[in-house]
Design a protein around this motif. Sequence first.
Motif, PDB file in Angstrom:
ATOM      1  N   ALA A  38      -9.713 -13.211  10.176  1.00 25.79           N
ATOM      2  CA  ALA A  38     -10.091 -14.187   9.105  1.00 25.79           C
ATOM      3  C   ALA A  38      -8.646 -14.199   7.860  1.00 25.79           C
ATOM      4  O   ALA A  38      -8.615 -15.274   7.285  1.00 25.79           O
ATOM      5  N   THR A  39      -8.118 -12.869   7.736  1.00 29.06           N
ATOM      6  CA  THR A  39      -7.191 -12.971   6.654  1.00 29.06           C
ATOM      7  C   THR A  39      -6.270 -13.932   6.697  1.00 29.06           C
ATOM      8  O   THR A  39      -5.907 -14.471   5.610  1.00 29.06           O
ATOM      9  N   LYS A 200     -11.946  -3.968   2.379  1.00 28.14           N
ATOM     10  CA  LYS A 200     -11.137  -3.406   2.755  1.00 28.14           C
ATOM     11  C   LYS A 200     -10.523  -2.537   1.775  1.00 28.14           C
ATOM     12  O   LYS A 200      -9.413  -1.940   2.054  1.00 28.14           O
TER      13      LYS A 200
END
Length: 239
Positions: A38-39, A200
């Motif tokens: 996704a990042t 994260k």
Amino acid sequence: MKVRRFSSDSLATVYTAALIESLLQREPHPVLGLATGATPVNLYRQLVDFHRQGLSFSHVTTINLDEYVGLPWTHPQSYHRFMQDHLFSQIDIPPGRTFIPDGTADDLEAECVRYDAILAAHPIDLQILGIGRNGHIGFNEPDISLKTRTHVIQLTEDTMQANARFFGSGEQVPDQAITMGIQSILQAKAIVLMAFGRDKAWAVKRALSGEVSTEVPASFLQMHPNVTFVLDEEAAADL
Ligand code: GLP
């Protein structure tokens, strides 16, 4: 290691895209190491936007970190399809210059050897990384030892669970992947690791500080002379 903190992931993304733009304008034959997940989705959207404004990728080679074992290239969650959909189909990169491990190969060991030869022939100028919440990079999972070169890896339950969000309900997340090894990642001339969101924060803190340990594969980045962590406030919250 350098840390760049941004008040939002969109600002962090534009910063990273600008680094790539500058590399593409500077180098006659740049090699980009690319990540999935996704990042970097908005990073690729920004690069497509730059392309529409005139940035050419016709001189670029890309090398992806990893791919699931056993997913056909057309599967919506295969990293081949991800890269095609989010970037390659929308820019002018020549088709033969994008490399991704082939998780459908009959002989996976031979595929790893083939990929290492590709890496040897195309030294990476800038490697883009995400990070798993357990500290994995590529698909180099925490373990008592890490493999240096391209290899097949058994995914951890945590990673399979984290990535299940991309798969349909009742659909099986592959439990194996092919990934570039730690040493191949560290051979990139420059590395930019992007991390967004609270989940994260632990991995980011542990990667940046504390011992270099195979239990946190991203901590090996401490041994590289040119690494930048590009973070939003949430991912930087524990620093
Ligand atoms: C995946 C990929 C990694 C990625 C990481 C984080 O498993 N193999 O390359 O960096 O997990 O993904 P996300 O950006 O979706 O959090």
